[in-house]
Design an enzyme around this catalytic site. Structure first.
Site, PDB file in Angstrom:
ATOM      1  N   ARG A  25       0.826  -1.227   0.000  1.00  0.00           N
ATOM      2  CA  ARG A  25       0.000   0.000   0.000  1.00  0.00           C
ATOM      3  C   ARG A  25       0.851   1.264   0.000  1.00  0.00           C
ATOM      4  NH1 ARG A  25      -5.592  -0.768   1.881  1.00  0.00           N
ATOM      5  NH2 ARG A  25      -6.090  -2.771   1.001  1.00  0.00           N
ATOM      6  N   ARG A  29      -3.304   6.602   1.248  1.00  0.00           N
ATOM      7  CA  ARG A  29      -3.805   7.786   1.952  1.00  0.00           C
ATOM      8  C   ARG A  29      -2.850   8.458   2.926  1.00  0.00           C
ATOM      9  NH1 ARG A  29      -8.712   4.459   3.806  1.00  0.00           N
ATOM     10  NH2 ARG A  29      -7.001   3.003   3.551  1.00  0.00           N
TER      11      ARG A  29
HETATM   12  O1  CP3 Z   1      -0.049  -1.439  -2.530  1.00  0.00           O
HETATM   13  C1  CP3 Z   1      -0.343  -0.516  -3.309  1.00  0.00           C
HETATM   14  O2  CP3 Z   1       0.043   0.639  -3.163  1.00  0.00           O
HETATM   15  C2  CP3 Z   1      -1.134  -0.877  -4.544  1.00  0.00           C
HETATM   16  C3  CP3 Z   1      -2.534  -0.767  -4.484  1.00  0.00           C
HETATM   17  C4  CP3 Z   1      -3.401  -1.717  -3.653  1.00  0.00           C
HETATM   18  C5  CP3 Z   1      -4.622  -1.290  -3.114  1.00  0.00           C
HETATM   19  N1  CP3 Z   1      -5.251  -2.367  -2.563  1.00  0.00           N
HETATM   20  C6  CP3 Z   1      -5.130   0.089  -3.180  1.00  0.00           C
HETATM   21  C7  CP3 Z   1      -6.179   0.524  -2.242  1.00  0.00           C
HETATM   22  C8  CP3 Z   1      -3.272  -3.076  -3.355  1.00  0.00           C
HETATM   23  C9  CP3 Z   1      -2.126  -4.013  -3.650  1.00  0.00           C
HETATM   24  C10 CP3 Z   1      -4.459  -3.474  -2.678  1.00  0.00           C
HETATM   25  C11 CP3 Z   1      -4.731  -4.864  -2.251  1.00  0.00           C
HETATM   26  C12 CP3 Z   1      -5.891  -5.149  -1.408  1.00  0.00           C
HETATM   27  N2  CP3 Z   1      -7.147  -4.590  -1.464  1.00  0.00           N
HETATM   28  C13 CP3 Z   1      -5.926  -6.163  -0.426  1.00  0.00           C
HETATM   29  C14 CP3 Z   1      -4.815  -7.114  -0.114  1.00  0.00           C
HETATM   30  C15 CP3 Z   1      -3.759  -6.503   0.713  1.00  0.00           C
HETATM   31  C16 CP3 Z   1      -4.180  -6.180   2.123  1.00  0.00           C
HETATM   32  O3  CP3 Z   1      -4.137  -5.009   2.475  1.00  0.00           O
HETATM   33  O4  CP3 Z   1      -4.494  -7.116   2.856  1.00  0.00           O
HETATM   34  C17 CP3 Z   1      -7.209  -6.146   0.152  1.00  0.00           C
HETATM   35  C18 CP3 Z   1      -7.700  -7.048   1.261  1.00  0.00           C
HETATM   36  C19 CP3 Z   1      -7.976  -5.155  -0.521  1.00  0.00           C
HETATM   37  C20 CP3 Z   1      -9.399  -4.813  -0.303  1.00  0.00           C
HETATM   38  C21 CP3 Z   1      -9.575  -3.419   0.108  1.00  0.00           C
HETATM   39  N3  CP3 Z   1      -9.339  -2.321  -0.683  1.00  0.00           N
HETATM   40  C22 CP3 Z   1     -10.029  -2.950   1.362  1.00  0.00           C
HETATM   41  C23 CP3 Z   1     -10.389  -3.832   2.532  1.00  0.00           C
HETATM   42  C24 CP3 Z   1     -10.060  -1.553   1.284  1.00  0.00           C
HETATM   43  C25 CP3 Z   1     -10.591  -0.605   2.321  1.00  0.00           C
HETATM   44  C26 CP3 Z   1      -9.740  -0.578   3.515  1.00  0.00           C
HETATM   45  C27 CP3 Z   1      -8.698   0.470   3.387  1.00  0.00           C
HETATM   46  O5  CP3 Z   1      -7.516   0.177   3.601  1.00  0.00           O
HETATM   47  O6  CP3 Z   1      -9.110   1.587   3.092  1.00  0.00           O
HETATM   48  C28 CP3 Z   1      -9.587  -1.178   0.009  1.00  0.00           C
HETATM   49  C29 CP3 Z   1      -9.420   0.199  -0.506  1.00  0.00           C
HETATM   50  C30 CP3 Z   1      -8.092   0.595  -1.062  1.00  0.00           C
HETATM   51  N4  CP3 Z   1      -7.330  -0.156  -1.908  1.00  0.00           N
HETATM   52  C31 CP3 Z   1      -7.426   1.822  -0.831  1.00  0.00           C
HETATM   53  C32 CP3 Z   1      -6.230   1.788  -1.569  1.00  0.00           C
HETATM   54  C33 CP3 Z   1      -5.194   2.869  -1.695  1.00  0.00           C
HETATM   55  C34 CP3 Z   1      -7.959   2.988  -0.006  1.00  0.00           C
HETATM   56  C35 CP3 Z   1      -9.174   3.478  -0.663  1.00  0.00           C
HETATM   57  C36 CP3 Z   1      -9.297   4.966  -0.789  1.00  0.00           C
HETATM   58  O7  CP3 Z   1      -8.392   5.656  -1.273  1.00  0.00           O
HETATM   59  O8  CP3 Z   1     -10.395   5.408  -0.456  1.00  0.00           O
END
Ligand code: CP3
Length: 352
Positions: A25, A29
């Site tokens: 990630r 944010r």
């Molecule tokens: O790593 C990176 O910078 C690349 C982008 C990336 C995102 N999600 C962007 C994102 C990657 C590799 C993911 C993977 C992802 N997404 C996983 C597996 C890794 C982990 O963290 O366990 C999972 C379970 C998800 C599902 C997901 N996406 C959730 C549960 C959420 C909301 C929770 C949170 O952290 O906000 C997201 C949203 C998300 N995916 C954001 C980002 C930058 C934040 C959303 C926003 O900007 O509003």
């Protein structure tokens, strides 16, 4: 040609001058510039679906820190979205699907999506590769078939995914049906990312650690193996290095090391010195700093990074990372200290 190939060399367990680092990630944010681009775009999905914007945010952390890899800006839930489940992200909330896949009828209606529905992801890979211009490798990724099933069954995020666990034990046949479709979809999805030019791929099994050992083997690890076995070589005919990450999977590293993956992601509960000793001759290891260390102070960050670098040792095959994603409250200055410390200490260790 990739100018800085330390990350790819470490995945192949070849010597490097220092330990490469990237952060799960890393585009997100905690960076004010990310929040600005996201506000302009209006939604997370708009960012992910517009290749120019996905490229911009992918490159943001690299402009600040000398990271050794970029990761495609997208999400694991794009695949179930392409299956027609209707994904949305409300600001400050988790992901949400318009439809749940929690019964026999819904599971039977699922199919592997036409990869053209995910063309925006592959277009983003092409655009990002062009913008990186060979500076560092680009990581592609997918969720594991089981972790995708978790969100599909619950319809979004959940505390402990109780409905998933009940279904896994009560109706393993249905669970397998769902996971089998996901495995085919994930393999096709990763193969399209490989065709578009990613340099490595990572499978995020965020919720495999919720399962019993037997269920983990049957429902998560076996399907990840199936995915790995289906991956194609890249355009140059080379095998693309693979990373498997099961959060909470420390007790199953043996099985994971025999999955066919080139590298394993470790969360912060794993003793990396011991893992290197047991599995370092077979796979590279990636990890394993607790992301909350980045919420402390610069001195603590440097000390904790130093501890992991020394525990991992100089034997080839370590990629420094967090044990899970960076949290939004992280001060960017602490990330700068982390990257500098990892590079400096690991370089010094090789000269000792
Ligand atoms: O790593 C990176 O910078 C690349 C982008 C990336 C995102 N999600 C962007 C994102 C990657 C590799 C993911 C993977 C992802 N997404 C996983 C597996 C890794 C982990 O963290 O366990 C999972 C379970 C998800 C599902 C997901 N996406 C959730 C549960 C959420 C909301 C929770 C949170 O952290 O906000 C997201 C949203 C998300 N995916 C954001 C980002 C930058 C934040 C959303 C926003 O900007 O509003």
């Amino acid at each position: 040609m990739i100018q800085n190939d330390a990350f790819l060399r470490a995945l192949r367990r070849q010597p490097t001058d220092y330990t490469p680092i990237w952060l799960m990630r890393q585009a997100g944010r905690y960076l004010p510039e990310y929040n600005k681009t996201r506000a302009t775009a209006g939604s997370f999905m708009k960012l992910a679906m517009t290749p120019e914007l996905a490229t911009e945010v992918t490159l943001q952390p690299l402009a600040r820190f000398p990271l050794d890899a970029a990761i495609l800006f997208s999400d694991i839930l794009t695949v179930p979205d392409a299956m027609g489940l209707g994904l949305s992200f409300a600001a400050g909330e988790g992901p949400k699907f318009a439809r749940k896949t929690d019964n026999e009828q819904a599971i039977s209606a699922l199919a592997v999506p036409d990869m053209n529905r995910l063309r925006y992801v592959f277009d983003a890979v092409t655009t990002i590769k062009k913008a990186l211009n060979g500076h560092v490798p680009l990581i592609g990724f997918s969720g594991s078939p089981f972790t995708l099933a978790c969100y599909m069954i619950e319809g979004g995020s959940s505390e402990g995914f109780p409905n998933v666990r009940k279904l896994a034990y009560a109706r393993p046949d249905l669970m397998k049906q769902l996971i089998h479709i996901n495995a085919q979809a994930v393999a096709a999805y990763l193969n399209e990312q490989i065709a578009a030019g990613v340099d490595a791929v990572m499978i995020f099994d965020t919720w495999g650690g919720l399962l019993s050992s037997v269920a983990y083997q049957n429902l998560s690890l076996d399907t990840m193996k199936e995915v790995l076995a289906r991956l194609n070589a890249n355009a140059a005919g080379e095998k693309v290095p693979t990373i498997l990450f099961t959060k909470g999977g420390g007790q199953w590293l043996d099985g994971m090391a025999n999955s066919g993956a080139d590298a394993l992601g470790l969360d912060w509960t794993v003793d990396i010195a011991q893992a290197r000793q047991r599995f370092g001759g077979k796979v590279a290891l990636q990890g394993n700093l607790d992301p909350l260390v980045l919420l402390t102070d610069e001195k603590t960050v440097a000390r904790e990074a130093d501890t992991i670098i020394h525990a991992a040792g100089v034997q080839p095959g370590h990629v420094f990372n967090l044990g899970h994603g960076i949290v939004p409250q992280t001060p960017p200055e602490n990330v700068a200290v982390l990257v500098e410390t990892v590079h400096r200490v690991s370089r010094e260790m090789r000269l000792e």
